[in-house]
Design a protein around this motif. Structure first.
Motif, PDB file in Angstrom:
ATOM      1  N   ARG A   1       0.854  -1.184   0.000  1.00 16.55           N
ATOM      2  CA  ARG A   1       0.000   0.000   0.000  1.00 16.55           C
ATOM      3  C   ARG A   1       0.883   1.224   0.000  1.00 16.55           C
ATOM      4  N   PRO A   2       1.004   2.020  -1.020  1.00 21.53           N
ATOM      5  CA  PRO A   2       0.414   1.826  -2.335  1.00 21.53           C
ATOM      6  C   PRO A   2       1.216   0.800  -3.136  1.00 21.53           C
ATOM      7  N   SER A   3       0.639   0.376  -4.238  1.00 19.46           N
ATOM      8  CA  SER A   3       1.320  -0.587  -5.103  1.00 19.46           C
ATOM      9  C   SER A   3       2.522   0.082  -5.777  1.00 19.46           C
ATOM     10  N   ILE A   4       3.374  -0.748  -6.358  1.00 18.63           N
ATOM     11  CA  ILE A   4       4.573  -0.258  -7.051  1.00 18.63           C
ATOM     12  C   ILE A   4       4.347  -0.407  -8.553  1.00 18.63           C
ATOM     13  N   LEU A   5       4.493   0.674  -9.292  1.00 13.30           N
ATOM     14  CA  LEU A   5       4.459   0.599 -10.750  1.00 13.30           C
ATOM     15  C   LEU A   5       5.891   0.417 -11.219  1.00 13.30           C
ATOM     16  N   ARG A   6       6.200  -0.775 -11.708  1.00 12.07           N
ATOM     17  CA  ARG A   6       7.560  -1.084 -12.149  1.00 12.07           C
ATOM     18  C   ARG A   6       7.915  -0.293 -13.401  1.00 12.07           C
ATOM     19  N   SER A   7       9.158   0.064 -13.486  1.00  5.92           N
ATOM     20  CA  SER A   7       9.685   0.763 -14.648  1.00  5.92           C
ATOM     21  C   SER A   7      10.971   0.070 -15.075  1.00  5.92           C
ATOM     22  N   PRO A   8      11.155  -0.170 -16.384  1.00  2.00           N
ATOM     23  CA  PRO A   8      12.406  -0.764 -16.832  1.00  2.00           C
ATOM     24  C   PRO A   8      13.598   0.183 -16.654  1.00  2.00           C
ATOM     25  N   ALA A   9      13.355   1.421 -16.260  1.00  2.57           N
ATOM     26  CA  ALA A   9      14.430   2.382 -16.027  1.00  2.57           C
ATOM     27  C   ALA A   9      14.881   2.394 -14.567  1.00  2.57           C
ATOM     28  N   VAL A  10      14.226   1.569 -13.715  1.00  3.52           N
ATOM     29  CA  VAL A  10      14.537   1.559 -12.282  1.00  3.52           C
ATOM     30  C   VAL A  10      14.933   0.152 -11.856  1.00  3.52           C
ATOM     31  N   ARG A  11      16.040   0.070 -11.131  1.00  2.00           N
ATOM     32  CA  ARG A  11      16.436  -1.204 -10.532  1.00  2.00           C
ATOM     33  C   ARG A  11      15.878  -1.217  -9.116  1.00  2.00           C
ATOM     34  N   GLN A  12      14.787  -1.956  -8.926  1.00  2.28           N
ATOM     35  CA  GLN A  12      14.067  -1.992  -7.655  1.00  2.28           C
ATOM     36  C   GLN A  12      14.866  -2.760  -6.603  1.00  2.28           C
ATOM     37  N   THR A  13      15.038  -2.162  -5.439  1.00  6.01           N
ATOM     38  CA  THR A  13      15.620  -2.840  -4.292  1.00  6.01           C
ATOM     39  C   THR A  13      14.588  -2.832  -3.179  1.00  6.01           C
ATOM     40  N   ILE A  14      14.357  -3.998  -2.599  1.00  5.57           N
ATOM     41  CA  ILE A  14      13.399  -4.106  -1.505  1.00  5.57           C
ATOM     42  C   ILE A  14      14.148  -4.623  -0.281  1.00  5.57           C
ATOM     43  N   GLU A  15      13.995  -3.909   0.830  1.00  4.74           N
ATOM     44  CA  GLU A  15      14.582  -4.316   2.095  1.00  4.74           C
ATOM     45  C   GLU A  15      13.464  -4.444   3.120  1.00  4.74           C
ATOM     46  N   PHE A  16      13.524  -5.474   3.913  1.00  4.26           N
ATOM     47  CA  PHE A  16      12.595  -5.566   5.021  1.00  4.26           C
ATOM     48  C   PHE A  16      13.142  -6.471   6.104  1.00  4.26           C
ATOM     49  N   VAL A  17      12.549  -6.324   7.269  1.00  4.65           N
ATOM     50  CA  VAL A  17      12.936  -7.099   8.437  1.00  4.65           C
ATOM     51  C   VAL A  17      11.746  -7.969   8.826  1.00  4.65           C
ATOM     52  N   LEU A  18      12.024  -9.251   9.039  1.00  3.85           N
ATOM     53  CA  LEU A  18      10.991 -10.199   9.457  1.00  3.85           C
ATOM     54  C   LEU A  18      11.264 -10.587  10.909  1.00  3.85           C
ATOM     55  N   PRO A  19      10.446 -10.059  11.857  1.00  2.00           N
ATOM     56  CA  PRO A  19      10.621 -10.468  13.251  1.00  2.00           C
ATOM     57  C   PRO A  19      10.056 -11.878  13.470  1.00  2.00           C
ATOM     58  N   LEU A  20      10.798 -12.710  14.165  1.00  2.00           N
ATOM     59  CA  LEU A  20      10.332 -14.068  14.449  1.00  2.00           C
ATOM     60  C   LEU A  20      10.019 -14.236  15.923  1.00  2.00           C
TER      61      LEU A  20
END
Length: 176
Positions: free
Chosen positions: A157-176
Motif C-alpha cells: 500500500r500503495p502498489s509499485i508501478l515497475r519501470s524498466p528504467a529503475v532497478r528496484q531494491t526491496i529491504e525488510f525485516v521479518l521479526p520471528l
C-alpha cells in the motif's frame, strides 16, 4: 501446567535455520480490487501458501540479522499515519543470530518491467527446474519445480508501478 515460552535465543535459532535455506522474494500483481479497499477490508494472509498472482521471484541478494535500534541504518516502513506520512522502524545489522531476519533483494531492470506490484512474499526452499542457466537469479512461475514454503506475505500500500528504467531494491525485516 503452563505452556512453554519460545525464548529470544530460541527465536534467534529459528531465524538462523531459515537464513541457511534458499530464500526468494516473490512479487505479484495481486488483485486490482485491493486498490479501492481500505486496509481493514484487505484479505488476511495468515492462511496463504502462495501469492494471489505471482509474476516472478528473485533470490535474496543478502540475508542476515538485525536488531531494533532507533539510530540504525536499516529503515523499513511499518505503516502510514493519518496525515499521510510514512511510519518506520529502524534496525542495525548484527553479526550474531537474532530473532530479526533482514532481507535485501535487488531486482534487475527487466524483472517484471511495467507491471503493477501489489503483493510480496518470502519463500523458503524454492526448487527451480534443472535445465535453467547457471547463475540465474530471477524465476518465472513456469520455471519452478516447487514454490517452497511461504514464510511471510504482504499486500503493498500503495502498489509499485515497475519501470524498466529503475532497478528496484526491496529491504525488510521479518521479526520471528
Amino acid at each position: 501446567m503452563a505452556l512453554a515460552t519460545l525464548t529470544k535465543s530460541g527465536r534467534a535459532a529459528i531465524a538462523a535455520a531459515i537464513a541457511a535455506r534458499p530464500l526468494h522474494l516473490a512479487w505479484g500483481i495481486g488483485l486490482e480490487e485491493w486498490d479501492a479497499m481500505t486496509d481493514e477490508e484487505l484479505p488476511s494472509l495468515v492462511e496463504r501458501t502462495e501469492l494471489f498472482n505471482e509474476i516472478g521471484r528473485r533470490s535474496s541478494s543478502w540475508t542476515g540479522f538485525a536488531e531494533p535500534d532507533e539510530k540504525g541504518g536499516i529503515v523499513v516502513p511499518t505503516g502510514t499515519l493519518p496525515d499521510g506520512s510514512v511510519e518506520v522502524a529502524r534496525y542495525r545489522q548484527c553479526e550474531e543470530a537474532t530473532p530479526y531476519l533482514f532481507f535485501r533483494i535487488n531486482y534487475d531492470f527487466a524483472d517484471a518491467s511495467n507491471a503493477v506490484i501489489r503483493e510480496l512474499g518470502i519463500f523458503m526452499d524454492t526448487e527451480t527446474l534443472a535445465d535453467l542457466p547457471p547463475g540465474q537469479m530471477y524465476f518465472l512461475p513456469a520455471e519452478l519445480k516447487s514454490p517452497g514454503r511461504l514464510l511471510a506475505a504482504q499486500i503493498l500500500r500503495p502498489s509499485i508501478l515497475r519501470s524498466p528504467a529503475v532497478r528496484q531494491t526491496i529491504e525488510f525485516v521479518l521479526p520471528l
